[in-house]
Scaffold this active site. Structure first.
Site, PDB file in Angstrom:
ATOM      1  N   ASP A   1       0.800  -1.316  -0.065  1.00 26.62           N
ATOM      2  CA  ASP A   1      -0.065  -0.042   0.037  1.00 26.62           C
ATOM      3  C   ASP A   1       0.942   1.387   0.041  1.00 26.62           C
ATOM      4  O   ASP A   1       2.196   1.104   0.250  1.00 26.62           O
ATOM      5  CB  ASP A   1      -1.065  -0.164   1.339  1.00 26.62           C
ATOM      6  CG  ASP A   1      -2.036   1.044   1.250  1.00 26.62           C
ATOM      7  OD1 ASP A   1      -2.236   1.611   0.372  1.00 26.62           O
ATOM      8  OD2 ASP A   1      -2.574   1.178   2.425  1.00 26.62           O
ATOM      9  N   HIS A   2       0.234   2.379  -0.117  1.00 21.55           N
ATOM     10  CA  HIS A   2       1.018   3.695  -0.102  1.00 21.55           C
ATOM     11  C   HIS A   2       0.568   4.183   1.384  1.00 21.55           C
ATOM     12  O   HIS A   2      -0.624   4.272   1.373  1.00 21.55           O
ATOM     13  CB  HIS A   2       0.410   4.792  -1.130  1.00 21.55           C
ATOM     14  CG  HIS A   2       1.332   4.271  -2.511  1.00 21.55           C
ATOM     15  ND1 HIS A   2       0.514   4.621  -3.620  1.00 21.55           N
ATOM     16  CD2 HIS A   2       2.300   3.690  -2.746  1.00 21.55           C
ATOM     17  CE1 HIS A   2       1.274   4.273  -4.733  1.00 21.55           C
ATOM     18  NE2 HIS A   2       2.308   3.680  -4.087  1.00 21.55           N
TER      19      HIS A   2
ATOM     20  N   TYR B   1      -4.969   4.577   0.483  1.00 18.89           N
ATOM     21  CA  TYR B   1      -6.055   3.410   0.054  1.00 18.89           C
ATOM     22  C   TYR B   1      -5.631   2.922  -1.314  1.00 18.89           C
ATOM     23  O   TYR B   1      -6.393   2.998  -2.459  1.00 18.89           O
ATOM     24  CB  TYR B   1      -7.420   4.294  -0.311  1.00 18.89           C
ATOM     25  CG  TYR B   1      -7.792   5.077   1.018  1.00 18.89           C
ATOM     26  CD1 TYR B   1      -7.595   4.681   2.263  1.00 18.89           C
ATOM     27  CD2 TYR B   1      -8.255   6.533   0.724  1.00 18.89           C
ATOM     28  CE1 TYR B   1      -7.937   5.227   3.545  1.00 18.89           C
ATOM     29  CE2 TYR B   1      -9.011   7.068   1.996  1.00 18.89           C
ATOM     30  CZ  TYR B   1      -8.551   6.583   3.194  1.00 18.89           C
ATOM     31  OH  TYR B   1      -8.920   7.656   4.498  1.00 18.89           O
ATOM     32  N   HIS B   2      -4.477   2.444  -1.549  1.00 15.64           N
ATOM     33  CA  HIS B   2      -3.946   2.199  -2.707  1.00 15.64           C
ATOM     34  C   HIS B   2      -3.606   0.528  -2.473  1.00 15.64           C
ATOM     35  O   HIS B   2      -2.316   0.066  -3.024  1.00 15.64           O
ATOM     36  CB  HIS B   2      -2.717   2.798  -3.258  1.00 15.64           C
ATOM     37  CG  HIS B   2      -3.174   4.334  -3.775  1.00 15.64           C
ATOM     38  ND1 HIS B   2      -2.269   5.211  -3.637  1.00 15.64           N
ATOM     39  CD2 HIS B   2      -4.464   4.961  -3.931  1.00 15.64           C
ATOM     40  CE1 HIS B   2      -2.880   6.426  -3.788  1.00 15.64           C
ATOM     41  NE2 HIS B   2      -4.246   6.163  -4.061  1.00 15.64           N
ATOM     42  N   PRO B   3      -4.166  -0.529  -1.987  1.00 19.79           N
ATOM     43  CA  PRO B   3      -3.854  -1.815  -1.911  1.00 19.79           C
ATOM     44  C   PRO B   3      -3.581  -2.391  -3.258  1.00 19.79           C
ATOM     45  O   PRO B   3      -4.255  -2.075  -4.172  1.00 19.79           O
ATOM     46  CB  PRO B   3      -4.773  -2.363  -0.947  1.00 19.79           C
ATOM     47  CG  PRO B   3      -6.018  -1.630  -1.449  1.00 19.79           C
ATOM     48  CD  PRO B   3      -5.448  -0.059  -1.666  1.00 19.79           C
TER      49      PRO B   3
END
Length: 578
Positions: free
Chosen positions: A290-291, A464-466
């Site tokens: 993730d980020h 919110y970048h899984p």
């Protein structure tokens, strides 16, 4: 029992693209299963209202992580889009392709064929960019615009970055990704241009695509190692549908979960959950990344921020103008300036991203500073920490167990501290001097490593970048064949969404996911667009010896980028990418 050519599980960003492209052949019958409902709501369509659908049970599944051991046991929010368009209907609409080197890295990691020259034509195919340079698309379904940039803080931030020694980028989605410049958003006609708007609705209008909402997929139906259909719950009934090809596009959390429910995944974990093993595939659910990002916030000494518009009356005026004219502050996501920089010398291409906002507020809109302010959302883009998505052994059909193991690698701490210190330096440049007051966060008393580390533990948030949980590749831990999108060892079963990414890109993930689905649709159909020529890959010629540069002047296209990644690993010490 009905039979389809394709069943697509999930009407999120990737699923909407697939429904459209695979449905271009009107002889094909396609079923799209979406566990959420309709996306038809003004709060989804209005760009500046982005925090509202994110905070509703109607549009957000509301997942959370297990306690994160390296963040003092914090349980982290993990919003995932619920309904047509998926997360493209609740995200921040930041239109970021990523760096061309991201896709060279994908190929270096085993995703054969996914290098920059091969993916550039698909970026061009998907977009209709208002700021269209030589490497942009003009006729695609996703409408891409820039904000009006009338607030003086946007240009002040960009100038401050240039004054700090970084490059200026006229458009970070065109020739040069690295540097400070304007940001774009997927907004058209003043409204959010989600994947449902751009792809799914036109696909449904053709008549050969059937969409079933509130359809909760329980498992893939298999015969030996061949997928033959899908089982799903719909309005209290258990339904089965058959297909020649099943495509999972349920996202980085639910795609591996559905595979595991279907007996495809790590054999030991499946047996523990009481599931018969169809195919022991150890990589399913692993490689989760993730980020992460922090908010560095500054008081604004001039009354130019968005703060006055955050009152009930201010929001009402914005909403009324947007309802009547589809313009003004309601027609923007407010992320109209940003940057991509490198954290240190020896890093080949940007690993830090900034989103600038002329307001001091949390991303979900729940926390607003009292008074005028501005901030950046800043974080690193190639973290080494990896987590896992697992079934709940006691309830395999319930919510999955998600642990990212955030900040579990020592290098991540070094890079996040660097994010704070580089941001402070930028905020102290002359261009921002007329506006910058006291630092609000982390605050003037947070200076040494111990204090910054505690700030990180307390305040870092997911961007919110899984991604990565069904990654493409050819090794024993990969799940997807990058040349066909098929699950290794299975027939008639593909996965197409952010879960197949071998590595997170240097920026927001929605646009790379759209591109990925565009190209995957062709691979599934047995075709491919010709590689782009030219396809420039620009880096700082002196990246080995300096962290920042006013010019990004070396084109790596046609060069052995794999050798450069190996050289970078040697320069920064040890294995940089896993």
């Amino acid at each position: 029992m009905e039979h389809y050519d394709y069943i697509i599980v999930g009407a999120g960003s990737a699923g909407c693209v697939l429904a459209n492209r695979l449905g271009e052949d009107i002889r094909k019958r396609i079923l799209v299963l979406e566990a959420g409902g309709s996306d038809n709501a003004l709060i989804v369509r209005m760009p500046s209202a982005l925090s509202i659908p994110m905070n509703t049970k109607r549009f957000n599944w509301g997942f959370v992580t297990e306690p994160e051991p390296h963040l003092d046991g914090r349980v982290m929010n993990l919003p995932r889009g619920k309904g047509l368009g998926g997360s493209s209907s609740i995200n921040g609409m930041c239109y970021v392709r990523g760096n061309p080197m991201d896709y060279e890295l994908w190929a270096d990691h085993g995703a054969t064929g996914w290098n920059w020259a091969n993916v550039l034509p698909y970026f061009k195919r998907l977009e209709s960019a208002s700021d269209a340079g030589a490497f942009r698309g003009r006729g695609g379904p996703i409408k891409v615009t820039r904000g009006s940039e009338t607030n003086p803080l946007y240009q002040a931030f960009i100038e401050a970055g240039v004054q700090a020694g970084y490059a200026r980028s006229a458009n970070m989605n065109d020739l040069q990704h690295e540097g400070f410049g304007p940001m774009e958003m997927n907004v058209g006609g003043g409204e959010r241009c989600s994947a449902a708007v751009a792809y799914l609705r036109p696909a449904m209008a053709r008549g050969n695509v059937r969409v079933v909402t509130h359809a909760h997929t329980t498992c893939i139906l298999t015969k030996g190692r061949k997928a033959v259909g899908v089982e799903y719950d719909h309005k209290g009934h258990r339904v089965q549908a058959r297909a020649s090809e099943v495509v999972l596009s349920a996202g980085s959390i639910m795609s591996p979960v559905i595979l595991q429910r279907s007996g495809i995944g790590p054999g030991g974990e499946l047996q523990q959950a009481g599931i018969d093993v169809v195919h022991d595939l150890p990589g399913v659910g692993g490689n989760l990344m993730d980020h992460l990002e922090l908010y560095v916030q500054q008081e604004c000494t001039q009354p130019v921020s968005l703060y006055p518009h955050m009152s009930l009356m201010g929001k009402a005026r914005i909403g009324l103008r947007w309802l009547l004219r589809r313009d003004g502050l309601g027609a923007t996501n407010h992320f109209e300036a940003g940057a991509h920089i490198r954290s240190r010398a020896g890093v080949l291409y940007p690993d830090i991203q900034f989103h600038f906002l002329p307001l001091a507020i949390s991303y979900d809109g729940k926390s607003l500073a009292k008074g005028h302010g501005f901030q950046v959302h800043v974080g690193t883009k190639r973290s080494k920490s990896r987590g896992r998505v697992r079934l709940n052994a006691s309830d395999p059909l319930g919510a999955p167990r998600v642990r990212f193991n955030y900040m579990s690698h020592e290098d991540d701490w070094h890079e996040m501290r660097t994010c704070v210190r580089l941001t402070r330096e930028i905020f102290q440049q002359p261009a921002l001097a007329p506006f910058a007051g006291q630092e609000l966060a982390p605050g003037p008393d947070c200076n040494n490593d111990v204090q910054i580390d505690q700030f990180i533990k307390d305040k870092v948030e997911s961007a919110y970048h899984p991604c990565g949980t069904c990654r493409m590749g050819e090794d024993s831990q990969s799940v997807i064949d990058p040349k066909t999108m098929r699950v290794h060892g299975m027939d008639g079963l593909s996965v197409v969404d952010a879960s197949v990414m071998p590595q997170a890109t240097a920026g927001d993930l929605n646009v790379p996911t759209l591109m990925l689905a565009e190209r995957a649709a062709d691979l599934i159909r047995g075709t491919n667009l010709l590689a782009a020529d030219p396809a420039p890959v620009m880096v700082d010629e002196n990246w080995k010896s300096r962290q920042r540069s006013g010019t990004i002047d070396m084109d790596l296209s046609g060069k052995d980028t794999g050798a450069l990644f190996a050289e970078e690993r040697n320069l920064v010490g040890g294995t940089r990418y896993q």
